[in-house]
Design an enzyme around this catalytic site. Structure first.
Site, short mmCIF file in Angstrom:
data_model
loop_
_atom_site.label_atom_id
_atom_site.label_comp_id
_atom_site.label_asym_id
_atom_site.label_seq_id
_atom_site.Cartn_x
_atom_site.Cartn_y
_atom_site.Cartn_z
N LYS A 36 13.74 -51.03 8.12
CA LYS A 36 14.85 -50.92 7.08
C LYS A 36 14.79 -49.51 6.52
O LYS A 36 13.83 -48.79 6.25
CB LYS A 36 14.66 -51.98 5.82
CG LYS A 36 15.64 -52.06 4.88
CD LYS A 36 16.81 -52.60 5.11
CE LYS A 36 17.89 -52.46 4.08
NZ LYS A 36 19.35 -52.97 4.36
N ASN A 70 28.48 -57.00 5.72
CA ASN A 70 27.21 -56.64 4.51
C ASN A 70 27.68 -55.36 3.44
O ASN A 70 28.30 -54.56 4.06
CB ASN A 70 26.01 -56.53 4.97
CG ASN A 70 25.43 -55.18 5.34
OD1 ASN A 70 24.97 -54.51 4.54
ND2 ASN A 70 25.85 -54.77 6.63
N CYS A 121 25.27 -45.12 7.39
CA CYS A 121 25.75 -46.47 6.56
C CYS A 121 26.99 -46.30 5.69
O CYS A 121 27.38 -45.00 5.19
CB CYS A 121 24.64 -46.51 5.47
SG CYS A 121 24.83 -47.80 4.41
N LYS A 138 21.20 -41.85 14.14
CA LYS A 138 21.86 -42.94 14.38
C LYS A 138 23.34 -42.76 13.74
O LYS A 138 23.70 -42.35 12.46
CB LYS A 138 21.52 -44.23 13.38
CG LYS A 138 22.28 -45.49 13.37
CD LYS A 138 21.38 -46.67 13.09
CE LYS A 138 21.89 -47.82 12.96
NZ LYS A 138 21.19 -49.09 12.31
N CYS A 172 50.31 -71.94 28.45
CA CYS A 172 50.69 -70.66 29.30
C CYS A 172 52.32 -70.31 29.35
O CYS A 172 53.03 -69.28 29.13
CB CYS A 172 50.30 -70.82 30.61
SG CYS A 172 50.88 -72.45 31.20
N CYS A 186 53.96 -67.06 27.77
CA CYS A 186 54.71 -66.15 28.78
C CYS A 186 56.24 -66.08 28.05
O CYS A 186 56.71 -65.01 28.39
CB CYS A 186 54.73 -66.86 29.94
SG CYS A 186 55.28 -65.77 31.44
#
Ligand code: FMN
Length: 434
Positions: A82, A113, A175, A213, A387, A391
């Protein structure tokens, strides 16, 4: 070959029958150790050697040393802590801080989150990194770090985690919530200049491999990825979470997750972000000669195999471990190993980038191979009419129900594939147009 997904019952595989699940950490000793692994699962990330391509991503599953040890015991080849921050940086989490798009049929689809970074202090991580390093010398332990906009703080922290014994340092410049308001996190990761500055500064002071990252919250990932490599990154990791707003409670207009009635934009993860992660990883892999760790929506071996085929050398997993537990590593190792054997590949490097040459410009796509919708299994068709409606209202009005039977007019069909995608029975497929 194992199939996609997990039987929830197998997730409790590691618990003795009479266990009461209160605090999972004391269960550590009850976890069966990692079985011998197929050597074809080995992979490398520049100088880092991995027993298999699976690492825990930075997040709740790596919030403590105990969780990382337990995951290593189960078979994860590596873990990214972390994100560790200097003790001077205040980390005060809100409650609640998660929201889920959880479809009862398909399981978790997307996860938001608004959690911040590690609440364990630097001294805790110094002790834990050193201890885990000596207990698990054959695993890769990466320290994720973030500091204030003052680059010296990044340097200081990077030197500390290196001295504690981390195998690599991962710079979190990605982040998307909480941190950008403080001028860090994705605020830095959206600016190639800032990315190269912080990477270069850390490169100057550490010898261990340097991972950056990246955030997907940019228009074009390639200039940011290039800035990281030019700054001295040995490895890139992508993606961090995608900025999002999970939903609004229509009773009281509270945005989700509602913290005393209000919310903030958060980070989206889980299966819904896999297409974004795959796109970002393949763009980096086709533009730069740098090992990439694929992240985003990986919850089974097939997802990992797709990331590797898109150019990743290894993958990281967060949300799927939060949802299903770290024990998913066994099915992921077994499934990937069986797939490699079935495909008669020599190993992970053989799979890496296999799809890359097939991703190009839209203009280069062939126009001389038209397909036409075909009712392949008429007996299994339930004549539900989905369908026909799709369509009619979203396609080319090529499908009708004639005396209760689906009939496709090949002259009208444009080969778009919508009907085959909405068909619940999967009885329509596209075939070469004769
Ligand atoms: C609750 C939560 C907390 C996270 N915390 C961090 C963090 O501290 N540092 C970081 O670099 N990424 C963090 N992430 C991002 C994950 O490492 C990962 O990049 C992202 O969730 C996409 O992967 P996934 O779909 O497997 O979860 C967090 C993700 C979640 C869901």
């Amino acid at each position: 070959m194992p199939t996609r997904g997990y039987d929830p019952r197998t997730l409790l595989f590691f618990l003795p029958g009479n266990t009461t699940i209160k605090n999972p950490l004391p269960l550590f000793l009850t976890v069966a150790p990692m079985p011998d692994l197929d050597p074809r699962l080995k992979t490398s990330l520049g100088p880092l050697e991995l027993k298999n391509p699976f690492l825990l991503a930075s997040g709740p599953p790596t919030a403590s040393g105990g969780q990382i040890r337990r995951a290593f015991h189960m078979g994860w080849a590596g873990a990214v802590t972390k994100t560790i921050v200097p003790d001077t940086m205040e980390i005060a989490d809100v409650s609640p801080r998660f929201a889920a798009w959880n479809d009862t049929g398909s399981g978790l689809l997307g996860f938001e989150n608004i959690e911040l970074l590690s609440k364990n202090n630097v001294a805790y991580w110094m002790r834990e990194i050193a201890a885990i390093r000596s207990e698990y010398p054959d695993r890769v332990l990466v320290a994720s770090i973030m500091a204030s906009p003052d680059i010296h703080e990044w340097q200081e922290l990077a030197v500390m985690v290196q001295e504690a014994g981390a195998d690599a340092v991962e710079l979190n410049v990605s982040c998307p919530h909480g941190m950008p308001e403080r001028g860090i996190g994705a605020f830095m990761g959206q600016d190639p200049g800032m990315v190269s500055d912080v990477t270069r500064a850390v490169r100057e002071v550490v010898k261990i491999p340097l991972i950056v990252k990246l955030t997907p919250n940019v228009t074009d990932i390639v200039p940011v990825a290039r800035a990281a490599v030019e700054g001295g990154a040995d490895i890139l990791a992508a993606i961090n979470t995608v900025q999002c707003l999970m939903g609004i409670d229509l009773e009281n207009f509270e945005p989700l997750p509602a913290v005393a009635g209000s919310s903030a934009y958060g980070g989206y993860s889980g299966p819904a972000v896999k297409p974004i992660g795959l796109r970002v990883v393949s763009q980096i892999a086709s533009s730069l000669q740098v090992p990439v760790m694929g992240i985003g929506g990986i919850s089974c071996w097939q997802d990992a195999a797709e990331y590797i085929a898109a150019g990743a050398s290894a993958v990281q997993v967060c949300t799927a471990v939060m949802w299903n537990g770290a024990g998913i590593i066994r099915a992921m190792n077994d499934g990937l190993s069986a797939y490699i054997a079935q495909k008669k590949m020599s190993g992970i490097p053989d799979l890496r980038g296999r799809a890359l040459l097939r991703i190009g410009t839209h203009a280069a796509l062939r126009r001389d191979t038209p397909l036409v919708a075909t009712l392949l299994y008429p007996r299994r068709c339930t004549s539900c009419g989905r369908c026909v409606v799709a369509c009619r209202d979203g396609g080319y009005q090529a499908i009708s129900l004639v005396e209760g039977n689906v009939v496709i007019d090949p002259e009208r069909c444009d080969g778009c594939s919508l009907c085959s995608l909405v068909c619940a029975e999967q009885v329509i497929a596209l075939q070469p147009r004769r």
